[in-house]
Design a protein around this motif. Sequence first.
Motif, PDB file in Angstrom:
ATOM      1  N   ASP A  44       0.809  -1.217   0.000  1.00  0.00           N
ATOM      2  CA  ASP A  44       0.000   0.000   0.000  1.00  0.00           C
ATOM      3  C   ASP A  44       0.842   1.266   0.000  1.00  0.00           C
ATOM      4  O   ASP A  44       0.360   2.346  -0.380  1.00  0.00           O
ATOM      5  CB  ASP A  44      -0.959   0.004   1.195  1.00  0.00           C
ATOM      6  CG  ASP A  44      -0.254  -0.140   2.533  1.00  0.00           C
ATOM      7  OD1 ASP A  44       0.788  -0.809   2.584  1.00  0.00           O
ATOM      8  OD2 ASP A  44      -0.759   0.410   3.524  1.00  0.00           O
ATOM      9  N   GLU A  45       2.110   1.163   0.404  1.00  0.00           N
ATOM     10  CA  GLU A  45       2.969   2.347   0.407  1.00  0.00           C
ATOM     11  C   GLU A  45       3.323   2.810  -1.007  1.00  0.00           C
ATOM     12  O   GLU A  45       3.803   3.942  -1.187  1.00  0.00           O
ATOM     13  CB  GLU A  45       4.247   2.086   1.204  1.00  0.00           C
ATOM     14  CG  GLU A  45       4.039   1.900   2.695  1.00  0.00           C
ATOM     15  CD  GLU A  45       3.608   3.182   3.404  1.00  0.00           C
ATOM     16  OE1 GLU A  45       3.619   4.255   2.761  1.00  0.00           O
ATOM     17  OE2 GLU A  45       3.262   3.095   4.586  1.00  0.00           O
ATOM     18  N   ALA A  75       3.924 -10.104  -2.553  1.00  0.00           N
ATOM     19  CA  ALA A  75       3.265  -8.790  -2.541  1.00  0.00           C
ATOM     20  C   ALA A  75       3.127  -8.190  -3.936  1.00  0.00           C
ATOM     21  O   ALA A  75       2.450  -7.165  -4.101  1.00  0.00           O
ATOM     22  CB  ALA A  75       4.046  -7.821  -1.659  1.00  0.00           C
ATOM     23  N   ARG A  76       3.714  -8.806  -4.935  1.00  0.00           N
ATOM     24  CA  ARG A  76       3.808  -8.154  -6.245  1.00  0.00           C
ATOM     25  C   ARG A  76       2.470  -8.050  -6.959  1.00  0.00           C
ATOM     26  O   ARG A  76       2.184  -7.036  -7.606  1.00  0.00           O
ATOM     27  CB  ARG A  76       4.861  -8.856  -7.101  1.00  0.00           C
ATOM     28  CG  ARG A  76       6.254  -8.633  -6.544  1.00  0.00           C
ATOM     29  CD  ARG A  76       7.369  -9.286  -7.337  1.00  0.00           C
ATOM     30  NE  ARG A  76       8.648  -9.040  -6.655  1.00  0.00           N
ATOM     31  CZ  ARG A  76       9.818  -9.458  -7.088  1.00  0.00           C
ATOM     32  NH1 ARG A  76       9.906 -10.145  -8.231  1.00  0.00           N
ATOM     33  NH2 ARG A  76      10.919  -9.187  -6.399  1.00  0.00           N
ATOM     34  N   LYS A  77       1.618  -9.052  -6.835  1.00  0.00           N
ATOM     35  CA  LYS A  77       0.296  -8.937  -7.458  1.00  0.00           C
ATOM     36  C   LYS A  77      -0.496  -7.794  -6.846  1.00  0.00           C
ATOM     37  O   LYS A  77      -1.187  -7.044  -7.548  1.00  0.00           O
ATOM     38  CB  LYS A  77      -0.467 -10.256  -7.306  1.00  0.00           C
ATOM     39  CG  LYS A  77      -0.008 -11.353  -8.249  1.00  0.00           C
ATOM     40  CD  LYS A  77      -0.897 -12.576  -8.151  1.00  0.00           C
ATOM     41  CE  LYS A  77      -0.451 -13.657  -9.118  1.00  0.00           C
ATOM     42  NZ  LYS A  77      -1.317 -14.874  -9.037  1.00  0.00           N
ATOM     43  N   GLU A  78      -0.376  -7.635  -5.535  1.00  0.00           N
ATOM     44  CA  GLU A  78      -1.078  -6.540  -4.863  1.00  0.00           C
ATOM     45  C   GLU A  78      -0.505  -5.193  -5.307  1.00  0.00           C
ATOM     46  O   GLU A  78      -1.257  -4.235  -5.530  1.00  0.00           O
ATOM     47  CB  GLU A  78      -0.978  -6.686  -3.346  1.00  0.00           C
ATOM     48  CG  GLU A  78      -1.778  -5.635  -2.592  1.00  0.00           C
ATOM     49  CD  GLU A  78      -1.684  -5.774  -1.084  1.00  0.00           C
ATOM     50  OE1 GLU A  78      -2.277  -4.921  -0.389  1.00  0.00           O
ATOM     51  OE2 GLU A  78      -1.024  -6.721  -0.598  1.00  0.00           O
ATOM     52  N   ILE A  79       0.822  -5.106  -5.415  1.00  0.00           N
ATOM     53  CA  ILE A  79       1.434  -3.862  -5.886  1.00  0.00           C
ATOM     54  C   ILE A  79       0.934  -3.507  -7.280  1.00  0.00           C
ATOM     55  O   ILE A  79       0.541  -2.364  -7.544  1.00  0.00           O
ATOM     56  CB  ILE A  79       2.972  -3.982  -5.884  1.00  0.00           C
ATOM     57  CG1 ILE A  79       3.505  -4.032  -4.452  1.00  0.00           C
ATOM     58  CG2 ILE A  79       3.607  -2.814  -6.641  1.00  0.00           C
ATOM     59  CD1 ILE A  79       4.984  -4.349  -4.346  1.00  0.00           C
ATOM     60  N   VAL A  83      -1.082   0.005  -8.229  1.00  0.00           N
ATOM     61  CA  VAL A  83      -0.565   1.059  -9.111  1.00  0.00           C
ATOM     62  C   VAL A  83      -1.345   1.151 -10.417  1.00  0.00           C
ATOM     63  O   VAL A  83      -1.369   2.206 -11.051  1.00  0.00           O
ATOM     64  CB  VAL A  83       0.937   0.862  -9.405  1.00  0.00           C
ATOM     65  CG1 VAL A  83       1.725   0.781  -8.113  1.00  0.00           C
ATOM     66  CG2 VAL A  83       1.206  -0.359 -10.275  1.00  0.00           C
ATOM     67  N   GLY A  84      -1.989   0.068 -10.836  1.00  0.00           N
ATOM     68  CA  GLY A  84      -2.794   0.096 -12.044  1.00  0.00           C
ATOM     69  C   GLY A  84      -2.014   0.591 -13.248  1.00  0.00           C
ATOM     70  O   GLY A  84      -0.898   0.133 -13.518  1.00  0.00           O
TER      71      GLY A  84
END
Length: 230
Positions: A44-45, A75-79, A83-84
Amino acid sequence: MKILAVADVHCPRFLNEFKQSIAQQSPPDVFLFAGDMVNRGKADEYSTVLDLVETKLGSGFPIVACFGNEEYNEARKEILSIVGDRMLFLDEKSFIFEVKNDTIGIVGTQGSLDKATTWQRRNMPSIKGIFERRAKRAASLLKKIDKKVDHKILLMHYSPCIETCIGESERAFSWLGSRKFYNVLIEQQPDLVIHGHVHNATKHYARIGSTLVYNVALPAVGKITELSLW
């Protein structure tokens, strides 16, 4: 062509230093993130970082990034979801764009280490093969775009050479970068290499053959790196 580049913000750890530096900048033609922009997988950062960039510099330029070791695999899929389309991650991929009548090609990769960390050996039993494959893939991508572009940039997190690690213990280089990527530079001769990861370096750039190599780790350089090239 104006390039801004930074790595190892480890947001929120060095966010204040990042804020102070970006306040001194004007919009670039491209902004390169060389990994570890967030701390310990805090996906989320990434929004914090991008919000700051857009507030200070706008959004009229591409932001291109590679992953660092603290953008954890899990965490990469969430990142990417967070960021879209605000930026582009190159994870063993290439990107070609036009700036002022020049065609620029960027190849992005996390890079490799000569020696895997204890955690990597325990949790990624195939890590040696992964490191070897990344170097071969980067070389292949650079070769593939060679005839299509005027200038080639290799964007990576780990260091490709010992020259931009001066300030660290020479014995530590095996955990900072990879000689396999040094061979990639010699063979493929990209115009520019941008990397991070090396927090304690006192020398921030070097020339390897015809290639300029810059360590843009924020803890080492103390500010966002600005380059005016081509």
